[in-house]
Design an enzyme around this catalytic site. Structure first.
Site, short mmCIF file in Angstrom:
data_model
loop_
_atom_site.label_atom_id
_atom_site.label_comp_id
_atom_site.label_asym_id
_atom_site.label_seq_id
_atom_site.Cartn_x
_atom_site.Cartn_y
_atom_site.Cartn_z
N CYS A 45 -11.09 -3.26 -9.59
CA CYS A 45 -10.37 -2.09 -8.98
C CYS A 45 -8.90 -2.39 -8.35
CB CYS A 45 -11.25 -1.78 -7.70
SG CYS A 45 -11.50 -3.01 -6.67
N ARG B 111 -11.12 3.12 -0.22
CA ARG B 111 -10.50 2.24 0.54
C ARG B 111 -10.81 2.92 2.01
NH1 ARG B 111 -6.35 1.42 -3.55
NH2 ARG B 111 -6.03 -0.78 -3.87
N ASP C 191 -5.23 -8.73 -4.54
CA ASP C 191 -5.28 -9.87 -3.79
C ASP C 191 -5.56 -11.22 -4.78
OD1 ASP C 191 -4.76 -9.34 -1.20
OD2 ASP C 191 -6.58 -7.97 -1.17
N HIS D 136 0.94 -1.15 -0.16
CA HIS D 136 -0.08 -0.14 0.01
C HIS D 136 0.69 1.23 -0.08
CE1 HIS D 136 -0.25 -0.50 4.50
NE2 HIS D 136 -0.06 0.86 4.42
C1 PEP Z 1 -7.19 -5.43 -4.57
O1 PEP Z 1 -6.92 -6.61 -3.80
O2 PEP Z 1 -7.23 -5.73 -5.47
C2 PEP Z 1 -7.91 -4.51 -3.93
C3 PEP Z 1 -8.27 -3.52 -4.88
O3 PEP Z 1 -7.86 -4.13 -2.49
P1 PEP Z 1 -6.45 -3.65 -1.57
O4 PEP Z 1 -5.57 -3.41 -2.39
O5 PEP Z 1 -6.91 -2.35 -0.91
O6 PEP Z 1 -6.57 -5.03 -0.88
MG MG Z 2 -7.59 -6.39 -1.63
#
Ligand code: PEP
Ligand code: MG
Length: 576
Positions: A504, A298, A457, A191
């Site tokens: 996303c 988020r 993920d 992140h």
């Molecule tokens: C993902 O996992 O693609 C997602 C958009 O959520 P995050 O990156 O916040 O885990």
């Molecule tokens: Mg995710």
């Protein structure tokens, strides 16, 4: 000149002098003082505390006006350390007892605190170590009359080189001062990398050993698109990159021509291009880049870097603001997704061997209906002010969706009892980011209003690759045939059930993969705002029929590398 290759985390090219951010160690020498010196030493200590307090408040004000109040709240915890009576009293009593200079006593007390806290297995206390360390070093610097090395004080545009950057370091990356950032560790979808994209700062992560190879003042070329970093380039290389920058600016201008146009293919298929945001104040920039909606908000960043949890009213105000700012365009609020690489100090979460496979996201929320329903009520209340949708992260099967919806219905009842207004028909989506959800998309599609594929993920779980680990980053392949097959299954199942599919994860903003995703039938793409013009331009340059053919061919290859290369060549042909 040395050329290195790391992981391309946020696109763009920057050239600038290195500013090394590292754990600064202070060697404080002890010197004996007399009894008469004690009042003066106490006064020095008090002055250092006052000066530090003033510095933190100034920094807080600057961050608040540049980036928003939430980011500035990070420093509330630092102010609390300054008021810690136990720490202050221990310094004064040891000063009187040991009769050595206060800087030395303070550095000893600081070390003791950090050592005691480090041994305690508690996430909350672990985070406090960083606060104590940070403030402690500021106090020491002031005691020793040293200048603070601070991101906020950066003069000119520099390239930040660090072992790793915490989220609070990343939000302090003032755009006007930071040309790029490079770190030893981290993956493409950690992140910190995601934040760099939101801030539009080119970044290369996972460049092992970079901190040992450069010194402050070295000149770096950072290519956040290819992951190449060049230390002290020769004149020829510098010229080539300067040319490249001019070219890049030229293509950016071409892409910008499409930013306010719809993403419609030559033969008339329209898709939605949305933005991912972490904070409400990113909305104006998303609009400036031509966003058509917010595809992923988020919300867990709202809980970060603060001691307390946001109240229902605070949640409500933030969501209402985003809903109103987007003026009827859709805003997808993702419910709390903590765990994995996102930990919040307010909640005592036991340390786990595999946090990404552990008590994360919807699993945590279902176990803590108090926290979950508070957020659901706020989202529902805000839904009266705009086009809000909500979605649950990390659903692994239909039962979790049932349980979450049961709590949503309870939240609705609670609001009804209070006579509060909300949109009873709010759409409820499911994030598809666990392979089991992707494989049972047909079952989930019967009860979800929409899907949003979280590829960050989904890729890590389907390929068994930690998304934040640079050592296995070479295996993290969005174009892997397994990933594409899962995505195809999700889109086909959703369309059979007549619901829409968004994406996303960062993959949605990868220009080279846009044609495949379009061809597979993806309805909505949500991405960091700065990629929007390019994505719109690409979609407007192709026929949907051709994209379908590209997707069909892509699925015939055996490896991700072949698919990537094929997709890149097709894109180059189309943009020629
Ligand atoms: C993902 O996992 O693609 C997602 C958009 O959520 P995050 O990156 O916040 O885990
Ligand atoms: Mg995710």
């Amino acid at each position: 000149m040395i050329q290195l290759k790391g992981i391309a985390a946020a696109s763009g090219i920057s050239i600038g002098p290195v500013y090394k951010l590292g754990p600064e160690e202070f060697m404080v020498v002890s010197s004996a003082i007399t009894w008469e010196d004690i009042p003066l030493q106490i006064q020095l200590f008090e002055e250092a505390l006052i000066k530090t307090r003033r510095e933190i408040i100034d920094l807080q004000k600057r961050i608040s006006s540049d980036m928003g109040q939430e980011e500035a709240q990070i420093f509330d915890a630092h102010l609390l350390v300054l008021e810690d009576r136990m720490l202050i009293e221990e310094v004064i009593s040891r000063l009187k007892k040991e009769q050595v200079n206060v800087a030395y006593i303070f550095s000893e007390v600081l070390k003791k605190y950090i050592s005691v806290f480090s041994k305690i297995e508690d996430e909350y206390l672990k985070e406090r170590i960083a606060d104590i360390n940070d403030v402690g070093k500021r106090i020491l610097r002031n005691l020793l009359g040293r200048e603070k090395k601070s991101l906020a004080d950066l003069k000119g545009r520099a390239v930040i080189v660090a072992h790793d950057l915490s989220p609070s370091d990343t939000v302090a990356l003032y755009k006007r001062n930071v040309a790029a950032f490079v770190t030893d560790i981290g993956g493409k979808t950690s992140h910190t990398a995601i934040m760099a994209k939101s801030l539009e700062i080119p970044a290369v992560v996972g460049l092992e050993g970079i901190t040992a190879k450069v010194a402050s003042g070295d000149i770096l070329i950072v290519d956040g698109t290819t992951g190449v970093v060049i230390i002290n380039p020769d004149e020829g290389t510098l010229k080539n990159y300067e040319q490249e920058l001019i070219k890049l600016k030229g293509t950016t201008d071409i892409f910008l021509s499409a930013k306010d146009l719809p993403a419609v293919t030559i033969d008339g298929r329209t898709v939605l291009i949305n933005s991912n945001i972490e904070f409400p104040d990113e909305v104006p920039s998303a609009k400036l880049h031509g966003t058509e909606g917010i595809g992923l908000y988020r919300t867990e960043f709202f809980y970060m870097n603060r001691k307390d949890s946001p109240t229902e009213e605070e949640h409500y105000q933030a969501y209402k603001y985003v809903a109103q700012e987007m003026n009827g365009h859709s805003v997808v609020i993702r419910t709390l997704d903590l765990g994995g690489d996102k930990f919040l100090s307010q909640f005592k979460i036991p340390q786990e061997m595999q946090p990404f496979l552990g008590w994360r996201a919807i699993r945590f929320c279902l176990a803590r209906p108090d926290i979950f329903k508070l957020q659901l009520r706020a989202i529902l209340r805000a839904s009266a002010h705009g086009n809000l949708k909500l979605m649950y992260p990390m659903i692994s099967g239909i039962e979790e969706l049932w349980q979450a919806n049961k709590l949503l219905n309870e939240a609705k009842d609670e609001l009804r009892q209070k006579g509060l207004d909300f949109n009873d028909k709010i759409e409820v989506g499911v994030m598809i980011e666990v392979p089991s959800a992707a494989m049972t998309a047909d079952i989930l599609a019967k009860e979800a209003d929409f899907f949003s594929i979280g590829t960050n993920d989904l890729i890590q779980y389907s390929l068994a690759v930690d998304r934040g680990n640079e050592k296995v980053a070479y295996l993290y392949e969005p174009a892997h045939p397994a990933v594409l097959r899962l995505i195809k299954n999700v889109i086909d199942s959703a369309h059979q059930a007549k619901i829409k599919v968004a994406m996303c994860g960062e993959m949605a903003g990868e220009p080279s993969l846009a044609l495949i995703l379009l061809g597979l039938g993806l309805d909505e793409f949500s991405m960091p705002p700065q990629v929007i013009p390019e994505l719109k331009y690409i979609i407007r340059s192709v026929e949907f029929k051709a994209a379908q053919e590209i997707a069909r061919k892509a699925l015939e290859f055996s490896t991700g590398t072949e698919i990537e290369e094929f997709a890149r060549n097709k894109l180059a042909e189309i943009l020629k």
